[in-house]
Design a protein around this motif. Structure first.
Motif, short mmCIF file in Angstrom:
data_model
loop_
_atom_site.label_atom_id
_atom_site.label_comp_id
_atom_site.label_asym_id
_atom_site.label_seq_id
_atom_site.Cartn_x
_atom_site.Cartn_y
_atom_site.Cartn_z
N PRO A 67 2.93 10.56 3.76
CA PRO A 67 1.14 11.63 3.91
C PRO A 67 0.94 12.51 4.01
N ASP A 68 2.02 13.83 3.51
CA ASP A 68 1.84 15.41 4.05
C ASP A 68 2.04 15.58 2.21
N ALA B 293 -9.52 13.45 -2.32
CA ALA B 293 -9.97 12.47 -1.90
C ALA B 293 -10.13 11.52 -2.06
N LEU B 294 -9.44 10.63 -2.76
CA LEU B 294 -8.90 8.91 -2.63
C LEU B 294 -7.68 8.94 -2.49
N GLU C 116 -6.50 6.66 5.55
CA GLU C 116 -6.61 6.47 6.97
C GLU C 116 -7.09 5.36 7.61
N LYS C 117 -6.37 4.48 7.00
CA LYS C 117 -5.89 3.35 8.17
C LYS C 117 -5.13 2.89 8.18
N TYR D 111 2.82 -1.53 3.90
CA TYR D 111 2.29 -0.40 4.96
C TYR D 111 2.92 -0.51 6.12
N GLY D 112 2.42 0.13 7.12
CA GLY D 112 2.58 0.58 8.45
C GLY D 112 1.37 0.72 8.66
N LEU D 113 0.30 -0.09 9.72
CA LEU D 113 -1.26 -0.01 10.43
C LEU D 113 -0.86 1.11 11.29
N LYS D 114 -2.30 1.38 10.98
CA LYS D 114 -2.72 2.57 11.94
C LYS D 114 -2.84 1.51 13.74
#
Length: 140
Positions: free
Chosen positions: A31-32, A62-63, A69-70, A99-102
């Motif tokens: 993510p970084d 931007a994409l 975001e989630k 995916y791990g979801l927020k």
């Protein structure tokens, strides 16, 4: 550390392209790594992710930010990569992503993609990348 290796047909495929995809999915799952992600594309590249389209570095950034975001984590498994003939710079790919979801929990999807690779000096980049996802399954 996760390895992002894939299966290939027996025909010739540039080893630099293989390394590119291994690095690219590691970057995708970090993510970084926004800048590294954008640098994986030519400055005028087209990125299509399901129904979202980005053209050029600014829109791709931007994409990319929107993709996190989630999602708190992402693990790609690029299972197979199919070059369009020997020494081709165009490929079809398929794999899975978890995916791990927020909001809590996990989700997993199959995906397929179409990519065109170019070399800028010794650096491999994508000039086109379209990812096909089942957005109905993704919404669940």
């Amino acid at each position: 550390m996760k390895m992002y290796t894939s299966e290939y047909p027996s025909n010739a495929f540039d080893p630099a392209f293989k390394r590119f995809f291994e690095d690219f999915y590691a970057i995708s799952d970090n993510p970084d790594a926004n800048n590294e992600y954008v640098e994986s594309f030519t400055s005028d590249a087209t990125l299509i992710m399901a129904s979202k389209k980005a053209q050029g570095s600014e829109e791709i950034l931007a994409l990319r930010k929107g993709l996190w975001e989630k999602v708190s984590s992402r693990v790609h498994n690029p299972a197979k990569i199919f070059p369009f003939g020997p020494d081709s710079n165009e490929v079809m790919l398929h794999g899975t992503v978890k995916y791990g979801l927020k909001a809590g929990g996990e989700s997993s999807l199959d995906w397929a993609a179409h990519a065109r690779l170019v070399k800028e000096g010794e650096k491999v980049k994508m000039s086109f990348y379209q990812v096909y996802l089942d957005t109905g399954a993704q919404a669940k």
